[in-house]
Design a protein around this motif. Structure first.
Motif, PDB file in Angstrom:
ATOM      1  N   LYS A   1       0.828  -1.201   0.000  1.00 46.60           N
ATOM      2  CA  LYS A   1       0.000   0.000   0.000  1.00 46.60           C
ATOM      3  C   LYS A   1       0.870   1.262   0.000  1.00 46.60           C
ATOM      4  N   VAL A   2       1.959   1.230   0.764  1.00 50.52           N
ATOM      5  CA  VAL A   2       2.881   2.372   0.797  1.00 50.52           C
ATOM      6  C   VAL A   2       3.578   2.546  -0.542  1.00 50.52           C
ATOM      7  N   LEU A   3       4.078   1.452  -1.088  1.00 54.01           N
ATOM      8  CA  LEU A   3       4.833   1.523  -2.342  1.00 54.01           C
ATOM      9  C   LEU A   3       3.945   1.910  -3.524  1.00 54.01           C
ATOM     10  N   ASP A   4       2.704   1.480  -3.494  1.00 53.04           N
ATOM     11  CA  ASP A   4       1.790   1.772  -4.608  1.00 53.04           C
ATOM     12  C   ASP A   4       1.136   3.144  -4.492  1.00 53.04           C
ATOM     13  N   GLY A   5       0.797   3.530  -3.267  1.00 52.78           N
ATOM     14  CA  GLY A   5      -0.012   4.736  -3.111  1.00 52.78           C
ATOM     15  C   GLY A   5       0.587   5.841  -2.282  1.00 52.78           C
ATOM     16  N   GLY A   6       1.804   5.646  -1.769  1.00 56.84           N
ATOM     17  CA  GLY A   6       2.433   6.681  -0.964  1.00 56.84           C
ATOM     18  C   GLY A   6       2.238   6.462   0.524  1.00 56.84           C
ATOM     19  N   PHE A   7       3.089   7.116   1.308  1.00 60.07           N
ATOM     20  CA  PHE A   7       3.063   6.968   2.763  1.00 60.07           C
ATOM     21  C   PHE A   7       1.978   7.864   3.347  1.00 60.07           C
ATOM     22  N   PRO A   8       1.183   7.357   4.293  1.00 61.87           N
ATOM     23  CA  PRO A   8       0.036   8.130   4.790  1.00 61.87           C
ATOM     24  C   PRO A   8       0.378   9.178   5.841  1.00 61.87           C
ATOM     25  N   LEU A   9       1.619   9.209   6.311  1.00 61.49           N
ATOM     26  CA  LEU A   9       1.993  10.110   7.394  1.00 61.49           C
ATOM     27  C   LEU A   9       2.912  11.220   6.892  1.00 61.49           C
ATOM     28  N   SER A  10       2.938  12.319   7.640  1.00 59.05           N
ATOM     29  CA  SER A  10       3.852  13.412   7.314  1.00 59.05           C
ATOM     30  C   SER A  10       5.256  13.070   7.813  1.00 59.05           C
ATOM     31  N   GLU A  11       6.203  13.990   7.631  1.00 60.03           N
ATOM     32  CA  GLU A  11       7.601  13.699   7.913  1.00 60.03           C
ATOM     33  C   GLU A  11       7.851  13.399   9.389  1.00 60.03           C
ATOM     34  N   ARG A  12       8.885  12.594   9.628  1.00 58.15           N
ATOM     35  CA  ARG A  12       9.326  12.189  10.959  1.00 58.15           C
ATOM     36  C   ARG A  12       8.266  11.426  11.738  1.00 58.15           C
TER      37      ARG A  12
END
Length: 263
Positions: free
Chosen positions: A155-166
């Protein structure tokens, strides 16, 4: 092809690490950099007093001689990814044991994920909770943990990480068979209860030494059973967003008034 850096705090020979690699290989190029020995509860520590050495065991599989999980992430980004580009994701685990509540601050597993997000790379820490020592890992295996490691990473690799930095995802897997898992709960870190489990012994020469044992998995109940510890007790997979900023913002004004008061 997506690049995934995998590490852990149980050492390069850990069955949990092998299970994680197996789960992630269909998603891209998996590069493993793991400690030579178990580094549980080492926290977010870097090795500053001695040199460290990568030992290549097979293609894309390295142990970092006496390094910590944080060392593994920090150094591999410099030594292994300079030419091929930074990894798209760092996954730490599968830890044998829980990483919930304030135990996250002790955790080498979580700390590897902390280091990754400090370096601007999305990260997941995943742990297999056991209820009866390592015997329960043998009983239930890593199938459930592998499923969620694969699915969340995809899900992360296909659609991006759901959280902001750090910030990173901290996942804990209940000690149950796949068919008995009730699904996923998005949780906050629980308020764990702590004691002291230090054991005094004597060696054959009569010298005293201490051995620190494991803490009892006990916690203060949260509203609506919304914490990670309650979710695991109810046989849910717990996914907790963790941030590195530990400032108590709600206390800043109170502290300012206290410092500047006349008393």
């Amino acid at each position: 092809m997506k690049k995934i850096l995998v590490t852990n705090d149980d050492g390069f020979e850990s069955d949990g690490l092998k299970a994680l690699v197996e789960a992630l290989r269909p998603l891209g190029e998996v590069i493993v950099v793991a400690p030579t020995t178990e580094k549980s509860a080492c926290g977010h520590s870097l090795t500053l007093t001695r040199p460290l050495k990568f030992v290549e065991l097979s293609e894309n599989f390295y142990k970092l001689d006496d390094g910590t999980p944080t060392d593994c992430v920090y150094l591999s980004l410099y030594a292994l990814f300079q030419e091929k580009g930074l990894p798209d994701l760092v996954v730490s685990g599968i830890n044998i044991g829980s990483n919930m509540g304030e135990d996250i601050t002790y955790s080498g597993t979580a700390s590897a994920a902390m280091e990754a997000v400090l370096q601007g790379i999305p990260a997941i820490a995943i742990s297999q909770v056991y209820s009866n020592g390592p015997a329960s890992v043998k009983k239930y295996g890593y199938g459930l943990a592998q499923k969620y490691a694969h699915d969340i990473a995809k899900k992360v690799l296909d659609g991006g990480f759901p959280l902001s930095e750090r910030k990173f995802l901290n996942i804990n897997i209940p000690p149950v068979k796949e068919e008995d898992c009730k699904g996923v709960k998005i949780t906050h870190a629980g308020y764990k209860m702590y004691g002291n489990n230090a054991h005094l012994h004597k060696n054959p020469r009569g010298e005293e030494y201490y051995w620190i044992g494991a803490h009892v998995l006990d916690w203060q109940p949260s509203a609506n059973n919304s914490c990670d510890l309650s979710a695991i007790e109810q046989n849910y997979v717990s996914i907790t967003p963790i941030k590195l900023d530990m400032s108590a913002y709600e206390d800043i004004n109170t502290l300012n008034n206290w410092v500047n008061s006349e008393r």
